[in-house]
Motif scaffolding. Structure first.
Motif, PDB file in Angstrom:
ATOM      1  N   GLY A  73     -20.630 -15.357   5.773  1.00 18.64           N
ATOM      2  CA  GLY A  73     -19.812 -15.246   6.962  1.00 18.64           C
ATOM      3  C   GLY A  73     -18.349 -15.477   6.686  1.00 18.64           C
ATOM      4  N   LEU A  74     -17.569 -15.255   7.721  1.00 16.16           N
ATOM      5  CA  LEU A  74     -16.139 -15.517   7.695  1.00 16.16           C
ATOM      6  C   LEU A  74     -15.812 -16.476   8.830  1.00 16.16           C
ATOM      7  CD1 LEU A  74     -14.624 -11.959   7.127  1.00 16.16           C
ATOM      8  CD2 LEU A  74     -14.690 -13.850   5.504  1.00 16.16           C
ATOM      9  N   LYS A  75     -15.262 -17.627   8.473  1.00 11.80           N
ATOM     10  CA  LYS A  75     -14.821 -18.602   9.465  1.00 11.80           C
ATOM     11  C   LYS A  75     -13.415 -18.179   9.894  1.00 11.80           C
ATOM     12  CE  LYS A  75     -14.240 -23.555  10.023  1.00 11.80           C
ATOM     13  NZ  LYS A  75     -14.261 -24.844   9.322  1.00 11.80           N
ATOM     14  N   ALA A  94     -16.774 -18.010  13.987  1.00 10.96           N
ATOM     15  CA  ALA A  94     -17.092 -17.330  12.729  1.00 10.96           C
ATOM     16  C   ALA A  94     -17.937 -16.098  13.039  1.00 10.96           C
ATOM     17  CB  ALA A  94     -17.855 -18.261  11.793  1.00 10.96           C
ATOM     18  N   VAL A  95     -17.955 -15.148  12.120  1.00  8.93           N
ATOM     19  CA  VAL A  95     -18.869 -14.009  12.181  1.00  8.93           C
ATOM     20  C   VAL A  95     -19.763 -14.105  10.961  1.00  8.93           C
ATOM     21  CG1 VAL A  95     -17.401 -12.488  13.550  1.00  8.93           C
ATOM     22  CG2 VAL A  95     -17.175 -12.487  11.069  1.00  8.93           C
ATOM     23  N   GLU A  96     -21.014 -13.692  11.117  1.00  8.48           N
ATOM     24  CA  GLU A  96     -22.011 -13.944  10.082  1.00  8.48           C
ATOM     25  C   GLU A  96     -22.983 -12.764   9.983  1.00  8.48           C
ATOM     26  OE1 GLU A  96     -23.478 -18.109   9.910  1.00  8.48           O
ATOM     27  OE2 GLU A  96     -25.409 -17.155  10.325  1.00  8.48           O
ATOM     28  N   VAL A  97     -23.376 -12.409   8.763  1.00  9.97           N
ATOM     29  CA  VAL A  97     -24.426 -11.424   8.523  1.00  9.97           C
ATOM     30  C   VAL A  97     -25.477 -12.071   7.628  1.00  9.97           C
ATOM     31  CG1 VAL A  97     -22.953  -9.391   8.805  1.00  9.97           C
ATOM     32  CG2 VAL A  97     -23.224 -10.396   6.546  1.00  9.97           C
ATOM     33  N   GLY A  98     -26.723 -11.626   7.769  1.00 13.02           N
ATOM     34  CA  GLY A  98     -27.777 -12.227   6.974  1.00 13.02           C
ATOM     35  C   GLY A  98     -28.919 -11.268   6.702  1.00 13.02           C
ATOM     36  N   ALA A 107      -7.789 -11.857   6.476  1.00 10.86           N
ATOM     37  CA  ALA A 107      -7.069 -12.438   5.351  1.00 10.86           C
ATOM     38  C   ALA A 107      -6.940 -13.946   5.519  1.00 10.86           C
ATOM     39  CB  ALA A 107      -5.693 -11.797   5.221  1.00 10.86           C
ATOM     40  N   ALA A 108      -6.849 -14.418   6.765  1.00  6.48           N
ATOM     41  CA  ALA A 108      -6.733 -15.845   7.034  1.00  6.48           C
ATOM     42  C   ALA A 108      -8.100 -16.523   7.125  1.00  6.48           C
ATOM     43  CB  ALA A 108      -5.961 -16.066   8.331  1.00  6.48           C
ATOM     44  N   ALA A 109      -9.150 -15.748   7.141  1.00  2.79           N
ATOM     45  CA  ALA A 109     -10.500 -16.289   7.301  1.00  2.79           C
ATOM     46  C   ALA A 109     -10.983 -16.957   6.021  1.00  2.79           C
ATOM     47  CB  ALA A 109     -11.459 -15.169   7.688  1.00  2.79           C
ATOM     48  N   GLU A 110     -11.870 -17.927   6.209  1.00  3.06           N
ATOM     49  CA  GLU A 110     -12.470 -18.633   5.080  1.00  3.06           C
ATOM     50  C   GLU A 110     -13.923 -18.169   4.938  1.00  3.06           C
ATOM     51  OE1 GLU A 110     -12.036 -22.862   5.525  1.00  3.06           O
ATOM     52  OE2 GLU A 110     -10.052 -22.619   6.402  1.00  3.06           O
ATOM     53  N   PRO A 111     -14.292 -17.559   3.797  1.00  4.31           N
ATOM     54  CA  PRO A 111     -15.666 -17.088   3.621  1.00  4.31           C
ATOM     55  C   PRO A 111     -16.635 -18.230   3.319  1.00  4.31           C
ATOM     56  CG  PRO A 111     -14.373 -16.590   1.674  1.00  4.31           C
ATOM     57  CD  PRO A 111     -13.429 -17.209   2.674  1.00  4.31           C
ATOM     58  N   TYR A 112     -17.897 -18.014   3.670  1.00  3.51           N
ATOM     59  CA  TYR A 112     -18.959 -18.957   3.328  1.00  3.51           C
ATOM     60  C   TYR A 112     -20.239 -18.189   3.051  1.00  3.51           C
ATOM     61  CZ  TYR A 112     -20.450 -18.594   8.272  1.00  3.51           C
ATOM     62  OH  TYR A 112     -20.863 -18.153   9.492  1.00  3.51           O
ATOM     63  N   ALA A 113     -21.163 -18.842   2.359  1.00  2.00           N
ATOM     64  CA  ALA A 113     -22.465 -18.258   2.034  1.00  2.00           C
ATOM     65  C   ALA A 113     -23.521 -19.348   2.146  1.00  2.00           C
ATOM     66  CB  ALA A 113     -22.460 -17.668   0.630  1.00  2.00           C
ATOM     67  N   GLY A 114     -24.739 -18.929   2.450  1.00  2.00           N
ATOM     68  CA  GLY A 114     -25.803 -19.909   2.589  1.00  2.00           C
ATOM     69  C   GLY A 114     -27.168 -19.346   2.253  1.00  2.00           C
ATOM     70  N   LEU A 115     -28.078 -20.256   2.003  1.00  3.34           N
ATOM     71  CA  LEU A 115     -29.471 -19.917   1.742  1.00  3.34           C
ATOM     72  C   LEU A 115     -30.322 -20.910   2.521  1.00  3.34           C
ATOM     73  CD1 LEU A 115     -31.615 -18.305   0.118  1.00  3.34           C
ATOM     74  CD2 LEU A 115     -31.427 -20.069  -1.641  1.00  3.34           C
ATOM     75  N   SER A 116     -31.296 -20.386   3.279  1.00  2.00           N
ATOM     76  CA  SER A 116     -32.154 -21.243   4.100  1.00  2.00           C
ATOM     77  C   SER A 116     -33.622 -20.967   3.818  1.00  2.00           C
ATOM     78  CB  SER A 116     -31.900 -20.993   5.587  1.00  2.00           C
ATOM     79  OG  SER A 116     -30.619 -21.403   5.952  1.00  2.00           O
ATOM     80  N   LEU A 117     -34.395 -22.017   3.920  1.00  2.00           N
ATOM     81  CA  LEU A 117     -35.854 -21.929   3.902  1.00  2.00           C
ATOM     82  C   LEU A 117     -36.280 -21.910   5.365  1.00  2.00           C
ATOM     83  CD1 LEU A 117     -38.550 -22.066   2.352  1.00  2.00           C
ATOM     84  CD2 LEU A 117     -38.371 -24.554   2.476  1.00  2.00           C
ATOM     85  N   ALA A 118     -37.113 -20.948   5.737  1.00  2.00           N
ATOM     86  CA  ALA A 118     -37.517 -20.786   7.138  1.00  2.00           C
ATOM     87  C   ALA A 118     -39.010 -21.033   7.292  1.00  2.00           C
ATOM     88  CB  ALA A 118     -37.181 -19.373   7.624  1.00  2.00           C
ATOM     89  N   THR A 119     -39.399 -21.415   8.490  1.00  2.34           N
ATOM     90  CA  THR A 119     -40.826 -21.582   8.778  1.00  2.34           C
ATOM     91  C   THR A 119     -41.496 -20.216   8.687  1.00  2.34           C
ATOM     92  OG1 THR A 119     -40.337 -21.374  11.133  1.00  2.34           O
ATOM     93  CG2 THR A 119     -40.550 -23.606  10.246  1.00  2.34           C
ATOM     94  N   PRO A 120     -42.707 -20.157   8.122  1.00  3.57           N
ATOM     95  CA  PRO A 120     -43.368 -18.865   7.972  1.00  3.57           C
ATOM     96  C   PRO A 120     -43.859 -18.310   9.298  1.00  3.57           C
ATOM     97  CG  PRO A 120     -44.800 -20.599   7.179  1.00  3.57           C
ATOM     98  CD  PRO A 120     -43.484 -21.232   7.522  1.00  3.57           C
ATOM     99  N   GLY A 121     -44.231 -19.176  10.218  1.00  3.29           N
ATOM    100  CA  GLY A 121     -44.788 -18.697  11.480  1.00  3.29           C
ATOM    101  C   GLY A 121     -46.240 -18.320  11.317  1.00  3.29           C
ATOM    102  N   GLU A 122     -46.823 -17.880  12.370  1.00  3.75           N
ATOM    103  CA  GLU A 122     -48.220 -17.457  12.389  1.00  3.75           C
ATOM    104  C   GLU A 122     -48.284 -16.033  12.911  1.00  3.75           C
ATOM    105  OE1 GLU A 122     -50.778 -19.265  11.213  1.00  3.75           O
ATOM    106  OE2 GLU A 122     -49.324 -20.805  10.683  1.00  3.75           O
ATOM    107  N   ALA A 123     -49.269 -15.286  12.465  1.00  2.00           N
ATOM    108  CA  ALA A 123     -49.451 -13.913  12.917  1.00  2.00           C
ATOM    109  C   ALA A 123     -50.915 -13.693  13.282  1.00  2.00           C
ATOM    110  CB  ALA A 123     -49.035 -12.930  11.822  1.00  2.00           C
ATOM    111  N   THR A 124     -51.131 -12.846  14.246  1.00  2.00           N
ATOM    112  CA  THR A 124     -52.482 -12.482  14.666  1.00  2.00           C
ATOM    113  C   THR A 124     -52.537 -10.972  14.813  1.00  2.00           C
ATOM    114  OG1 THR A 124     -52.724 -14.552  15.877  1.00  2.00           O
ATOM    115  CG2 THR A 124     -54.238 -12.791  16.456  1.00  2.00           C
TER     116      THR A 124
END
Length: 186
Positions: free
Chosen positions: A60-62, A68-72, A20-37
């Protein structure tokens, strides 16, 4: 029965009070694609033909200024492979669900550094022109670190590296991403 009910209410209160005292947050990130073989028929290694778009949406919740705890959820794209000599084509789609504890250290009004530790559920789906289709899910420890620039009290730009684990079941597959995005504190 009353003791069990009291214990349940006490556990719920312990969890609910900090939330109840926590402050929520949300985010969106662009990530490197990486390489696959992958290794095709005849043990010929094939690199991916494309650089898929990779994104991560998280919330997450700060709990305190530091913790903070975070899910993604990360959608890291579909890698495409082809061998023009044999006509072989393959596709591998990758995603992950994450959960982590995050510790931040403020470096003044505008900057902070952070680290995170948690778990990642990695998912892969592979199909090829020979009719083979497989799916794999594996859980691995997640760790990461980064820096964050605060534009305003609510809006920040995080730059981070996350390691989501690896698997040797379908060759050597590693999930590691460099991410940049926007995070909004409600």
């Amino acid at each position: 029965m009353n003791t069990l009910r009291l214990l349940s209410i006490a556990c719920l209160a312990v969890v609910a009070l900090p939330a109840a005292a926590a402050e929520p947050y949300a985010g969106l990130s662009l990530a490197t694609p990486g390489e696959a073989t992958i290794t095709a028929a005849g043990k010929t290694p094939l690199n991916n033909d494309n650089s898929p778009h990779a994104f991560k949406l998280y919330g997450g919740l700060k709990l305190t200024d530091e913790w903070a705890v975070e899910v993604g959820y990360g959608v890291f794209g579909s890698y495409h492979f082809s061998d023009p000599g044999t006509g072989f084509h393959a596709r591998e789609s990758v995603s992950a669900v994450t959960g982590a504890a995050r510790y931040s250290l403020s470096l003044g009004e505008s900057f902070a550094v952070f680290g995170k530790l948690g778990l990642a559920v990695n998912r892969m789906r592979f199909t090829n022109s020979l009719g083979m289709s497989t799916r794999e899910s594996f859980v691995r420890p997640l760790w990461g670190f980064g820096v964050e620039y605060r534009l305003t009290r609510q809006l920040a730009v995080p730059l981070e590296f996350e390691y989501l684990g690896h698997s040797h079941k379908q060759g050597d597959f590693r999930q590691q991403k460099l991410e940049i995005g926007l995070r909004y504190q409600f």
